[in-house]
Design a protein around this motif. Structure first.
Motif, PDB file in Angstrom:
ATOM      1  N   VAL A  22      76.631  73.762  40.257  1.00 31.43           N
ATOM      2  CA  VAL A  22      76.035  74.968  39.699  1.00 31.43           C
ATOM      3  C   VAL A  22      76.942  75.449  38.575  1.00 31.43           C
ATOM      4  N   SER A  30      75.608  82.233  41.925  1.00 28.58           N
ATOM      5  CA  SER A  30      76.217  82.458  43.231  1.00 28.58           C
ATOM      6  C   SER A  30      75.163  82.502  44.335  1.00 28.58           C
ATOM      7  N   THR A  32      72.225  80.909  44.281  1.00 29.72           N
ATOM      8  CA  THR A  32      71.807  79.515  44.466  1.00 29.72           C
ATOM      9  C   THR A  32      72.825  78.768  45.306  1.00 29.72           C
ATOM     10  N   ALA A  33      74.105  78.917  44.955  1.00 31.78           N
ATOM     11  CA  ALA A  33      75.169  78.209  45.661  1.00 31.78           C
ATOM     12  C   ALA A  33      75.251  78.626  47.125  1.00 31.78           C
ATOM     13  N   THR A  43      78.414  71.984  47.562  1.00 33.80           N
ATOM     14  CA  THR A  43      78.031  72.734  46.364  1.00 33.80           C
ATOM     15  C   THR A  43      79.275  73.153  45.611  1.00 33.80           C
ATOM     16  N   VAL A  45      80.585  75.217  42.234  1.00 31.88           N
ATOM     17  CA  VAL A  45      80.254  76.178  41.193  1.00 31.88           C
ATOM     18  C   VAL A  45      81.367  76.188  40.156  1.00 31.88           C
ATOM     19  N   ALA A 126      79.296  83.372  48.201  1.00 30.29           N
ATOM     20  CA  ALA A 126      78.954  81.950  48.115  1.00 30.29           C
ATOM     21  C   ALA A 126      80.050  81.096  48.736  1.00 30.29           C
ATOM     22  N   ALA A 131      80.353  77.180  49.740  1.00 32.91           N
ATOM     23  CA  ALA A 131      80.455  76.614  48.395  1.00 32.91           C
ATOM     24  C   ALA A 131      81.897  76.643  47.909  1.00 32.91           C
ATOM     25  N   VAL A 133      84.036  77.398  44.528  1.00 32.39           N
ATOM     26  CA  VAL A 133      83.921  78.045  43.225  1.00 32.39           C
ATOM     27  C   VAL A 133      85.213  77.820  42.458  1.00 32.39           C
TER      28      VAL A 133
END
Length: 430
Positions: A22, A30, A32-33, A43, A45, A126, A131, A133
């Motif tokens: 992402v 965030s 979506t993730a 995932t 980001v 997220a 996820a 990030v």
């Protein structure tokens, strides 16, 4: 926040870094993730800035956005969230307070939270959902599979990596990189010129208006003798400051020639002195940003790239609201991606992914078309003047318009709900 420094040199092959990459950690990315990771997909980001970071916004959240926060389990009772009862509309010498409608589908309150805090909260959420990030990672282009023409990763530079490019690979990529969406452009997706655009400018003032039960909207913005299509706002942030700004549409002939920052200064100069909207009370500069509206970049899925939020022009033309639609489209995109990546073959996955644009058009297409017609009408000064003069004196009309402009209805609600829903349904999406 989880931080990783892995990556490969351009062209180097190997295992995937994630099921889904992402690009962008705003509300769309965030959200979506969060849903992707909660569904078990790895995932990643990639966010070019570092939190906290500034984003130009009114910081006001309608009940439509609040519903998405509640669905994600965000603690909106924690310190820093400011609730509001509705919208105060000012224009034509009239001051009208409209409470948010009582509906089964949405809460009856809105919120205010600065984007500096809001985006960080969603990104942290997220991460808690599973996820990864990475901050300070600027995506500079797609990695394309030569055989299929699909995007299979991205090239990026870390702000602490000496400028060298690294490659991150994935099964699918989500563009959540905002209005400019350089990734979408690199994939050949450009803005549609037939869709409205807006501009928002805002700043913060230390002010006694920092604590208000209502979001406040001023419907008359004048540039000399010309009434402009748009509105000004005063949203109390609850921390001793108020977010004060204005939004304008490009449907006015004067749009290209307006100094928006100067217009904001001239507008606040007409406010009561005790509100404190003067230069010495500004806590930061006046900042501006474009508002991409009404699906102004399409298709929302192509060749392994999914568009969410501002990258796909998912801002409501009626009122300039983007956060609710960023979060909603993020959730929808995640649901489609989860279903697609669960399929056994590439053809089956592609078949599912290609349903995403149709789902968005079914949900928002007719309503956004209505919004485009609305902004074309109010781009005519005479129409804007007539609407302000003859609509505001009638609270029942304004309550209907609040539901229409904020897109707040129940599927099987009262007569106004049924009218708004019917208009959206019979208007062709485009």
């Amino acid at each position: 926040m989880s931080v990783r420094t892995s990556g490969r040199a351009p062209g180097q092959r190997g295992e995937l870094d994630a099921d889904v990459i992402v690009v962008g950690a705003g509300p769309a990315g965030s959200t979506t993730a969060y849903y992707l990771a909660r569904s078990g997909l790895t995932t990643l980001v990639l966010e070019k800035a570092r939190f906290p970071r500034e984003k130009v916004c009114g910081d006001g959240l309608t009940p439509r956005a609040v519903k998405q926060l509640l669905a994600m389990g965000v603690d909106i009772n924690a310190p820093g969230w400011v609730r509001n009862r509705g919208l105060r509309v000012i224009g034509g010498g009239i001051r009208l307070e409209l409470d948010w409608p009582e509906l089964a589908s949405y809460p009856d309150f809105g919120l205010v939270r600065t984007r500096k805090d809001f985006d960080r909260i969603l990104a942290d959420h997220a991460v808690r959902g599973g996820a990864t990030v990475l901050q300070g990672v600027n995506v500079v282009g797609p990695v394309i599979d030569e055989r299929s023409g699909h995007i299979v990763g991205v090239r990026a530079r870390h702000d602490d990596g000496g400028g060298d490019e690294v490659v991150y690979r994935s099964r699918l990529v989500v563009a959540a990189d905002g209005n400019s969406s350089r990734l979408s452009i690199a994939m050949g997706l450009h803005k549609r010129p037939d869709r409205p655009m807006g501009v928002a400018v805002r700043t913060y003032y230390t002010s006694p208006r920092h604590d208000d039960d209502y979001l406040e909207s001023w419907l008359e913005l004048w540039d000399g003798d010309e009434l402009l299509p748009g509105y000004g706002w005063i949203f109390g942030v609850g921390d001793g400051t108020a977010n004060v700004g204005l939004g304008l549409l490009n449907t006015s002939a004067a749009f290209q020639h307006i100094d928006y920052r100067d217009l904001l200064r001239r507008w606040v100069a007409t406010m009561p002195e005790e509100w404190g909207f003067v230069e010495e009370n500004m806590t930061g500069p006046i900042r501006g940003a474009a508002l991409p509206m009404g699906f102004n970049r399409q298709p929302h899925y192509t060749r392994g790239l999914v568009l969410v939020g501002d990258a796909g022009g998912m801002i409501n033309p009626f009122n300039g609201e983007g956060i609710a639609y960023a979060m909603e489209t993020g959730k929808i995109a995640a649901e489609v991606v989860v279903q697609a990546l669960g399929r056994a073959t590439a053809a089956q996955r592609e078949r599912v992914l290609r349903t995403y644009p149709g789902i968005l058009k079914e949900m928002f297409g007719g309503y956004f078309t209505l919004g485009r017609l609305f902004v074309q009408l109010i781009g005519r000064p005479g129409v804007m003047r007539f609407a302000t003069r003859h609509g505001l004196p009638h609270p029942r009309v304004m309550r209907f318009l609040l539901k229409l402009l904020a897109n707040l209805t129940d599927r099987r609600g009262d007569a106004t709900d049924r009218i708004v829903n019917a208009l959206s349904k019979v208007t062709p999406p485009a």
